[in-house]
Scaffold this motif. Structure first.
Motif, short mmCIF file in Angstrom:
data_model
loop_
_atom_site.label_atom_id
_atom_site.label_comp_id
_atom_site.label_asym_id
_atom_site.label_seq_id
_atom_site.Cartn_x
_atom_site.Cartn_y
_atom_site.Cartn_z
N THR B 286 6.13 5.72 4.60
CA THR B 286 6.89 5.81 3.36
C THR B 286 7.24 4.42 2.83
O THR B 286 8.09 4.27 1.97
N GLY B 287 6.54 3.42 3.37
CA GLY B 287 6.81 2.03 3.00
C GLY B 287 6.55 1.74 1.53
O GLY B 287 7.15 0.85 0.96
N CYS B 288 5.63 2.45 0.95
CA CYS B 288 5.33 2.26 -0.47
C CYS B 288 4.69 3.55 -0.98
O CYS B 288 4.34 4.41 -0.19
N ASN B 290 1.89 4.41 -1.71
CA ASN B 290 0.55 4.78 -1.26
C ASN B 290 0.59 5.95 -0.29
O ASN B 290 -0.37 6.70 -0.16
N MET B 291 1.67 6.07 0.40
CA MET B 291 1.87 7.15 1.37
C MET B 291 0.65 7.33 2.28
O MET B 291 0.10 8.42 2.39
N CYS B 292 0.23 6.25 2.90
CA CYS B 292 -0.95 6.32 3.77
C CYS B 292 -0.68 7.22 4.97
O CYS B 292 0.42 7.26 5.50
N GLU B 293 -1.74 7.94 5.36
CA GLU B 293 -1.65 8.69 6.60
C GLU B 293 -2.12 7.78 7.72
O GLU B 293 -3.30 7.52 7.87
N GLY B 308 -5.73 3.47 9.10
CA GLY B 308 -5.47 4.36 7.98
C GLY B 308 -4.52 3.77 6.96
O GLY B 308 -4.35 4.31 5.88
N ASP B 309 -3.90 2.63 7.27
CA ASP B 309 -2.99 2.02 6.31
C ASP B 309 -3.74 1.11 5.36
O ASP B 309 -4.64 0.39 5.76
N ARG B 310 -3.39 1.18 4.10
CA ARG B 310 -4.09 0.36 3.12
C ARG B 310 -3.65 -1.08 3.19
O ARG B 310 -4.38 -1.98 2.83
N CYS B 311 -2.40 -1.32 3.58
CA CYS B 311 -1.87 -2.68 3.48
C CYS B 311 -2.03 -3.46 4.77
O CYS B 311 -1.82 -4.66 4.78
N GLY B 312 -2.39 -2.79 5.86
CA GLY B 312 -2.55 -3.53 7.11
C GLY B 312 -1.26 -3.71 7.88
O GLY B 312 -1.24 -4.31 8.95
N LYS B 313 -0.15 -3.18 7.34
CA LYS B 313 1.14 -3.35 7.98
C LYS B 313 1.15 -2.77 9.40
O LYS B 313 1.71 -3.35 10.32
N TRP B 314 0.48 -1.64 9.56
CA TRP B 314 0.50 -0.97 10.86
C TRP B 314 -0.65 -1.40 11.75
O TRP B 314 -0.47 -1.64 12.94
N SER B 315 -1.84 -1.47 11.18
CA SER B 315 -2.99 -1.83 12.02
C SER B 315 -2.88 -3.26 12.51
O SER B 315 -3.29 -3.58 13.62
S1 SF4 Z 1 0.89 1.71 5.32
FE1 SF4 Z 1 1.30 0.08 3.86
S2 SF4 Z 1 0.16 0.71 2.02
FE2 SF4 Z 1 0.31 2.50 3.31
S3 SF4 Z 1 2.16 3.58 2.61
FE3 SF4 Z 1 2.80 2.25 4.27
S4 SF4 Z 1 3.45 0.38 3.30
FE4 SF4 Z 1 2.23 1.52 1.78
#
Ligand code: SF4
Lengths: 365, 325
Positions: B286-288, B290-293, B308-315
């Motif tokens: 829920t960081g942004c 995008n609601m990435c799974e 699966g994250d678009r921003c790379g925050k998790w990977s």
């Molecule tokens: S993983 Fe990154 S891009 Fe995806 S929802 Fe969370 S903050 Fe947004």
């Protein structure tokens, strides 16, 4: 009146800046996400192309946030896009949404037609103010494009994975926050500085890929499954054949601003493969591929939404262009059914192929 | 004896192949993924371990298929490669000098063009998700015949019926129509094979130069009716490798062998991973908006991989020791 419009990449930044400068209240839709797609494809005709489904989803989400007026582009020619505004509006009405629709047709002869339409929405603001507002929107588009180009160069060369994207979104935020035309230069130089801080390996060999295709699919990362970022992470430098500011200049300003790349060059490069307009950006897709080949790019990716007619025409011509000019071309068709795993496999295989060609070239050189 | 393991985790099937130094297949398994890639992979590893002769040591492992990253992380693969590359490598190891690979599986169809032993062009089916393999399975069961009989029956055809094969939905209704008109089954089935081949060549093979030697692989290669239809349409002899349905895994094993010979070491974690407790979890970020799974792979309670994250925050938050190539 609270005006909304469909998303198309970073178009919203420009439109919002322009409208707010004219004192119009704006409610941009939340960023396009899977939820947008689910909403839109539930109510759109199955065989409509992806942009229509996503536009519809955008409008439904924006309505939840209080938007009541849609600002949408129209068009003419063989592509269905020209009547999307009407179709989407009719669907929304059937669903019980209380929207007003304002269609902005691209000017046919002169920029004054476009100015008159914008003035109409804003209720007779003085001309100088309208012109300033449009300039404001355009400047933002240009700055965003410049920052994006920096990101495209840095992504394959970055030393810390993900650092380019982080910097880019920070830089973008500064541009979004600029409230007045005079604040833009400062935002731009700060944004550029942020981008320049990304550490890169300048000597790293990268393959260069040009991206051609239908404009919405090119500009909207949700639609193209974020292909630019994936390619960047796989070590490819990307060049997009149409950028927002160029498109605005070509289609809304009738090429008024000189010295920028124009779709005219692409169209001029298309013959003998495709000699006439086929709607959308079909002819540009062919022409840009020819130009990329001549500029020594390693490969081209064509992006098209499923059922897009102009791009299907281009798709069937591209194998010939590819063979003649010896440039590999990969076509990616996107649709609500497209899966990320399949896309990544195709991109990886394509980059493998280009790398091998690239190495061969190096050996020969 | 040294051996190399290749693993292909796809959405329909999961295949494992063990090869020797000469790239001969010692053992191979074909399992249904059934939506449980980790469990299926572990089951395959267990089977393989049980069959393994004492004197064999596994010197390297490679993964491919849509689940290649997942399988690569779990097994400690030395290479993680996409399906195009692995299928091309496998085909040319069996038929030296291969110039064309026709591959039709349950979900995806592809064509790979090789020149001088390297991939020079390829294409995969662009949109239709109704795979040729699963469509044939469906038709066989609608006609109440085991899928194994499909091909031999088609071979008995005297004059194949023309079936409109633009897409599975049209093909099915046209088949039913032709049945009602009284055409015999072999002619209809042969007609269907020809329609599917036509469809494949128009949609996947479009504009590509198909030269011999050509190799036909993937699950559908089991169907002799399809082989004949290809030969008729292309005017070429079509080779079908013995292990036609595990070619991806074979290619991964061959690449793993090359890689470990080059580097001299392997990251393969051994067959014990078959008994470790892995599970895949995930959450919606829920960081942004995008609601990435975000998908997470746990070993015991510890997260070992995320994507699966678009921003790379998790990977990016997990130090990736293995470089994914
Ligand atoms: S993983 Fe990154 S891009 Fe995806 S929802 Fe969370 S903050 Fe947004």
């Amino acid at each position: 009146m609270k005006v909304t419009f469909p998303h198309m990449g970073y178009l919203w930044i420009s439109l919002k800046a322009m409208l707010e400068y004219l004192g119009v209240e704006v409610q941009e839709p939340p960023p396009t996400t899977k939820k947008t797609l689910i909403l839109g494809s539930k109510h759109a005709p199955e065989f409509a192309c992806l942009p229509l489904k996503l536009n519809l989803g955008n409008f439904m989400e924006a309505a939840e946030m209080g938007a009541d007026t849609i600002l949408m582009a129209g068009g003419c020619g063989p592509c269905r896009f020209g009547y999307y505004a009407q179709v989407e509006y009719a669907i929304l009405q059937d669903l019980g949404y209380k929207y007003q629709l304002v269609v902005v047709e691209p000017p046919e002869k002169h920029i004054s037609e476009f100015l008159a339409r914008i003035r109409y929405i804003t209720g007779g603001r003085p001309w100088w103010q309208v012109i300033n507002a449009i300039r404001f929107g355009y400047i933002k588009a240009r700055v965003v494009d410049d920052l994006e180009k920096m990101a495209q160069w840095r992504r394959p060369r970055e030393i810390i994975p993900g650092s380019t994207d982080q910097a880019f979104s920070a830089a973008l935020q500064l541009i979004i926050e600029a409230r007045h035309p005079r604040d833009v230069p400062k935002a731009q130089s700060q944004g550029t500085q942020i981008m320049n801080q990304v550490q890169v390996d300048e000597r790293k060999p990268v393959v260069k890929i040009g991206i051609v295709g239908e404009i919405y699919t090119l500009l909207e990362p949700f639609t193209n499954l974020d292909v630019e970022r994936h390619l960047g992470r796989m070590g490819a430098e990307v060049n997009r054949s149409i950028c927002l500011s160029e498109w605005i200049n070509d289609h809304l300003f009738m090429g008024l601003i000189k010295g920028t790349r124009s779709s005219k060059e692409a169209r001029r490069a298309a013959p003998p493969y495709l000699n006439h307009f086929v709607g959308g950006h079909g002819q540009e897709s062919i022409g840009s591929t020819v130009l990329y080949a001549k500029q020594g790019f390693d490969g081209v990716i064509q992006l098209l939404p499923f059922t897009c007619m102009p791009e299907i025409v281009a798709q069937s011509i591209l194998p010939g262009v590819s063979a003649d000019l010896d440039i590999p071309v990969l076509t990616l068709v996107v649709d609500e059914q497209s899966g990320e795993a399949g896309t990544i496999t195709r991109l990886e295989a394509f980059i493998d192929l280009l790398n091998r060609k690239y190495q061969q070239k190096e050996v020969l050189a | 004896m040294k051996a190399y393991l290749g693993i292909d985790v796809g959405s329909v099937s999961t295949n494992l192949v063990l090869i020797d130094e000469q790239a001969h297949i010692i053992e191979s398994y074909y399992l249904r993924t059934n939506g449980q890639p980790i469990l299926t992979l572990q089951k395959g590893m267990r089977k393989m371990a049980a069959k393994l002769p004492m004197k064999i040591t596994v010197n390297g492992a490679g993964t491919t298929g849509s689940g290649r990253y997942l399988a690569g992380i779990i097994t400690g693969a030395d290479i993680i490669k996409n399906e195009i590359t692995t299928h091309a490598v496998a085909a040319s190891s069996i038929v030296p000098g291969t110039k064309t690979v026709l591959e039709i599986g349950g979900q995806d169809s592809k064509i790979i063009i090789l020149r001088n032993g390297v991939v020079s062009d390829f294409a995969m089916n662009t949109v239709c998700a109704a795979g040729t393999g699963s469509f044939m399975d469906q038709q066989a069961s609608r006609l109440n015949m085991p899928i194994e009989d499909f091909g031999p029956t088609a071979l008995k055809a005297k004059t194949p019926v023309r079936i409109a094969g633009r897409c599975a939905v049209f093909a099915e209704s046209d088949m039913i129509h032709k049945q009602q008109l009284g055409y015999n089954l072999p002619d209809i089935l042969a007609g269907l094979c020809e329609a599917l081949v036509r469809n494949y060549l128009n949609n996947v093979g479009k504009g590509k130069e198909i030269l011999a030697p050509a190799v036909f692989q993937g699950g559908v290669a089991a169907n002799v009716g399809m082989k004949k239809a290809f030969e008729k349409a292309l005017g070429l002899e079509i080779n079908i490798p013995e292990h036609y349905n595990v070619m991806g895994a074979l290619g991964a094993a061959i690449l793993a062998r090359e890689e470990t010979i080059k580097t001299g070491i392997s990251n393969f974690k051994g067959f014990s991973v078959a008994n470790a407790k892995y599970h895949a979890g995930g959450f919606e970020c829920t960081g942004c908006p995008n609601m990435c799974e975000v998908v997470e792979i746990y070993k015991s309670k510890k997260v070992i991989a995320r994507w699966g994250d678009r921003c790379g925050k998790w990977s990016n938050s997990i130090a990736q020791s293995e470089k994914i190539s």
